[in-house]
Design a protein around this motif. Sequence first.
Motif, PDB file in Angstrom:
ATOM      1  N   VAL A 104      42.716  50.316  40.436  1.00 34.43           N
ATOM      2  CA  VAL A 104      43.697  51.247  41.010  1.00 34.43           C
ATOM      3  C   VAL A 104      44.397  50.494  42.124  1.00 34.43           C
ATOM      4  CG1 VAL A 104      44.033  53.388  42.304  1.00 34.43           C
ATOM      5  CG2 VAL A 104      42.385  53.313  40.417  1.00 34.43           C
ATOM      6  N   GLN A 105      45.641  50.109  41.887  1.00 39.97           N
ATOM      7  CA  GLN A 105      46.349  49.306  42.875  1.00 39.97           C
ATOM      8  C   GLN A 105      47.765  49.826  43.066  1.00 39.97           C
ATOM      9  OE1 GLN A 105      45.867  46.023  39.622  1.00 39.97           O
ATOM     10  NE2 GLN A 105      47.100  45.165  41.252  1.00 39.97           N
ATOM     11  N   SER A 106      48.342  49.516  44.202  1.00 39.51           N
ATOM     12  CA  SER A 106      49.673  50.027  44.546  1.00 39.51           C
ATOM     13  C   SER A 106      50.748  49.274  43.769  1.00 39.51           C
ATOM     14  CB  SER A 106      49.913  49.887  46.055  1.00 39.51           C
ATOM     15  OG  SER A 106      49.544  48.588  46.511  1.00 39.51           O
ATOM     16  N   ASP A 118      49.460  49.201  50.932  1.00 41.75           N
ATOM     17  CA  ASP A 118      48.992  48.400  49.807  1.00 41.75           C
ATOM     18  C   ASP A 118      47.501  48.648  49.622  1.00 41.75           C
ATOM     19  OD1 ASP A 118      51.467  47.127  49.315  1.00 41.75           O
ATOM     20  OD2 ASP A 118      51.094  45.731  50.962  1.00 41.75           O
ATOM     21  N   PHE A 119      47.089  48.863  48.389  1.00 35.69           N
ATOM     22  CA  PHE A 119      45.665  49.064  48.111  1.00 35.69           C
ATOM     23  C   PHE A 119      45.310  48.436  46.765  1.00 35.69           C
ATOM     24  CE2 PHE A 119      48.057  52.904  46.988  1.00 35.69           C
ATOM     25  CZ  PHE A 119      47.737  53.093  45.657  1.00 35.69           C
ATOM     26  N   ASP A 120      44.058  48.086  46.635  1.00 35.85           N
ATOM     27  CA  ASP A 120      43.548  47.471  45.411  1.00 35.85           C
ATOM     28  C   ASP A 120      42.082  47.879  45.255  1.00 35.85           C
ATOM     29  OD1 ASP A 120      42.999  45.985  43.178  1.00 35.85           O
ATOM     30  OD2 ASP A 120      43.211  44.025  44.142  1.00 35.85           O
ATOM     31  N   ILE A 121      41.873  49.055  44.684  1.00 33.71           N
ATOM     32  CA  ILE A 121      40.532  49.586  44.481  1.00 33.71           C
ATOM     33  C   ILE A 121      40.068  49.222  43.076  1.00 33.71           C
ATOM     34  CG2 ILE A 121      39.076  51.643  44.610  1.00 33.71           C
ATOM     35  CD1 ILE A 121      41.434  53.067  46.014  1.00 33.71           C
ATOM     36  N   ARG A 122      38.831  48.790  42.955  1.00 33.15           N
ATOM     37  CA  ARG A 122      38.262  48.530  41.639  1.00 33.15           C
ATOM     38  C   ARG A 122      37.141  49.535  41.387  1.00 33.15           C
ATOM     39  NH1 ARG A 122      40.369  43.592  39.723  1.00 33.15           N
ATOM     40  NH2 ARG A 122      42.293  43.365  40.926  1.00 33.15           N
ATOM     41  N   PHE A 123      37.443  50.559  40.610  1.00 32.83           N
ATOM     42  CA  PHE A 123      36.425  51.521  40.235  1.00 32.83           C
ATOM     43  C   PHE A 123      35.568  50.941  39.122  1.00 32.83           C
ATOM     44  CE2 PHE A 123      39.208  54.607  42.318  1.00 32.83           C
ATOM     45  CZ  PHE A 123      38.280  55.461  42.900  1.00 32.83           C
ATOM     46  N   PHE A 253      39.334  51.091  50.715  1.00 39.77           N
ATOM     47  CA  PHE A 253      38.314  50.920  49.687  1.00 39.77           C
ATOM     48  C   PHE A 253      38.539  49.647  48.882  1.00 39.77           C
ATOM     49  CE2 PHE A 253      38.670  55.512  50.407  1.00 39.77           C
ATOM     50  CZ  PHE A 253      37.339  55.803  50.702  1.00 39.77           C
ATOM     51  N   GLY A 254      37.428  49.051  48.461  1.00 42.23           N
ATOM     52  CA  GLY A 254      37.478  47.866  47.605  1.00 42.23           C
ATOM     53  C   GLY A 254      36.805  48.166  46.281  1.00 42.23           C
ATOM     54  N   ALA A 271      45.041  56.762  39.033  1.00 42.01           N
ATOM     55  CA  ALA A 271      46.243  56.406  38.282  1.00 42.01           C
ATOM     56  C   ALA A 271      47.478  57.082  38.867  1.00 42.01           C
ATOM     57  CB  ALA A 271      46.069  56.792  36.814  1.00 42.01           C
ATOM     58  N   GLN A 272      47.321  58.324  39.313  1.00 35.88           N
ATOM     59  CA  GLN A 272      48.467  59.037  39.876  1.00 35.88           C
ATOM     60  C   GLN A 272      48.904  58.455  41.213  1.00 35.88           C
ATOM     61  OE1 GLN A 272      50.395  61.234  38.492  1.00 35.88           O
ATOM     62  NE2 GLN A 272      49.202  61.346  36.612  1.00 35.88           N
ATOM     63  N   ILE A 273      47.952  58.083  42.060  1.00 35.27           N
ATOM     64  CA  ILE A 273      48.372  57.552  43.367  1.00 35.27           C
ATOM     65  C   ILE A 273      48.941  56.146  43.241  1.00 35.27           C
ATOM     66  CG2 ILE A 273      46.683  58.969  44.596  1.00 35.27           C
ATOM     67  CD1 ILE A 273      45.098  56.374  45.149  1.00 35.27           C
ATOM     68  N   GLN A 274      48.671  55.462  42.122  1.00 39.56           N
ATOM     69  CA  GLN A 274      49.262  54.126  41.972  1.00 39.56           C
ATOM     70  C   GLN A 274      50.621  54.195  41.281  1.00 39.56           C
ATOM     71  OE1 GLN A 274      46.697  51.556  39.714  1.00 39.56           O
ATOM     72  NE2 GLN A 274      47.034  52.613  37.773  1.00 39.56           N
ATOM     73  N   GLY A 275      50.984  55.380  40.774  1.00 42.49           N
ATOM     74  CA  GLY A 275      52.314  55.511  40.175  1.00 42.49           C
ATOM     75  C   GLY A 275      52.365  56.333  38.912  1.00 42.49           C
TER      76      GLY A 275
END
Length: 370
Positions: A104-106, A118-123, A253-254, A271-275
């Motif tokens: 989940v990334q921006s 900018d964010f880059d979360i790995r669920f 968050f990472g 998915a929604q917050i990344q676009g």
Amino acid sequence: MYHIDVIPGDGIGPEVVDAALDVLKAVSENYGGQFDLEYSDIGAERYLRTGKLLTDEDLDTMRESDAMFFGAVGDPRVEPGVLERGILLRMRTDLDQYINLRPVQSWHPYVPLKNEVDFDIRFIRENTEDFYMGAGGFFGGSKGPDSKVSIRRELYNLELDLHATGDLDGEFAYEIGMLSAKGTERFADYVFRYAKDRGEEKITLVDKANVCTDIYGMQRRIFAEKAEEYGMGLDFMLADAMAMAMVVRPETFGTVAVPNLFGDVLTDLGAQIQGGLGLGASGNINPKGVSMFEPIHGSAPDIAGRGIANPTATVLALAMMLENLSMRKEADAVRTAVKRCLAEGSATPDMGGKLSTKGMAARMAELVIQ
């Protein structure tokens, strides 16, 4: 030469898969990798035609491939749950794809959040246990007798005050969530190794241990032991609190570990917050076997055949597949092409653009080559 089992599936699946494979062709032409594609007829059409869901022969074909590339599953002509359980859940279980990885990334300028961070979360979602095991059913009422009634009656009597509910007359439905220590240990091992490879010092574990105290209490204990073993930090978040935090501070968050059910929900929010869902990709991973890569959106039958489906998630799933095949340079080239394509506004109508599914993928392919 990599042997890829391609499963276009239902609805828009064939369209977005075909478009993404144009990008794979550009990768092959520009970087030299060779791909042998074998198409599998798995999905609603075959089920309606033959009654077959996922066969042993299908699974044998999958095991012989280097990777699997999946489109979508779902059809309004088939009762909900039939295709999902009979194809996706069985695939994950029989192929032991116990890790679901969802970045989940921006993706600017499409991030809908008020603050442009900018964010880059790995669920990392456990993919084979929890409440998605199919351990459930009905008893009583119009459903009639059930072989699991005696077991369920025992559980029901142990866990609930029957004076508050009356008696066991009427109809009941139930779904049982289960975690194994072995499954949780290997899940935790993967999460901590993944985070360490990313250069992170801690991970976040999401659950509802304040309510589901037994299964998530065991999970917390095992993760705490593994955190000590790997020399890393561990934060706990309840699932509802995590949903709120993702909206207001996603950049904090990472790597995030999450059980199956909550992982399904939270990554759709991601998915929604990344676009939008059109940007969500995932990998169903067996670290020692064959893995499957797919967009997280559904089959979208309402727009199937119109050539307007967003191929971005499928192209990002392609990048995940390339990385899993140790083609990191090629995977980075695809992600860079996606970033440049989105930045210049070359998009399908759902993102405010005018390109067709194939047209957007063609632009990404051009950017891979440059």
